[in-house]
Write an enzyme that holds these catalytic residues in place. Sequence first.
Site, PDB file in Angstrom:
ATOM      1  CG  ASN A  87      -1.865  -1.153   1.276  1.00  0.00           C
ATOM      2  OD1 ASN A  87      -2.324  -1.603   0.234  1.00  0.00           O
ATOM      3  ND2 ASN A  87      -2.180  -1.646   2.465  1.00  0.00           N
ATOM      4  CG  HIS A 100       4.426  -2.430   5.308  1.00  0.00           C
ATOM      5  ND1 HIS A 100       4.546  -1.066   5.509  1.00  0.00           N
ATOM      6  CD2 HIS A 100       3.098  -2.682   5.240  1.00  0.00           C
ATOM      7  CE1 HIS A 100       3.345  -0.523   5.568  1.00  0.00           C
ATOM      8  NE2 HIS A 100       2.439  -1.481   5.386  1.00  0.00           N
ATOM      9  CG  HIS A 102       0.067  -5.903   3.752  1.00  0.00           C
ATOM     10  ND1 HIS A 102      -0.588  -5.813   4.959  1.00  0.00           N
ATOM     11  CD2 HIS A 102       0.382  -4.628   3.407  1.00  0.00           C
ATOM     12  CE1 HIS A 102      -0.671  -4.540   5.327  1.00  0.00           C
ATOM     13  NE2 HIS A 102      -0.093  -3.794   4.406  1.00  0.00           N
TER      14      HIS A 102
END
Length: 114
Positions: A87, A100, A102
């Site tokens: 995101n 990051h 996911h």
Amino acid sequence: MSDCLFCGIVAGDVPATIVSQTPRTVAFADINPQAPVHVLVVPRAHHANLAELIDSPEEDLLREVLAHATEVAQSCGVADGHRIVFNTGPEGGQTVEHVHAHVLGGRQMTWPPG
Ligand code: AMP
Ligand code: ZN
């Protein structure tokens, strides 16, 4: 970065359920899982988002994050069905400004995502 939550997890200053580690990346369980498997994979080095990582001198880190994310999917038993998501920005749903991946799996994913 001293005020970054995920830098705190990487440093061991913030508790987290570590899934696995490599010299340059860390995988830990998401505190608010959205699927039976929900693991975050971060580079140890602080980069705010995917664009900043790609624009940095260590853009090769992205490959390591993705390789680690794929290894997590395998070790968590969802190699044959999972989703890896980055995101970016508030509209993209990013709430922690340390890039990051996911890794989500263990249930049927829907498309398009919400
Ligand atoms: P994003 O919204 O894409 O920035 O993802 C941030 C993720 O970090 C969310 O899924 C949160 O549930 C997760 N999160 C927030 N705080 C923690 C924490 N202390 N340990 C593990 N995961 C966290
Ligand atoms: Zn950070």
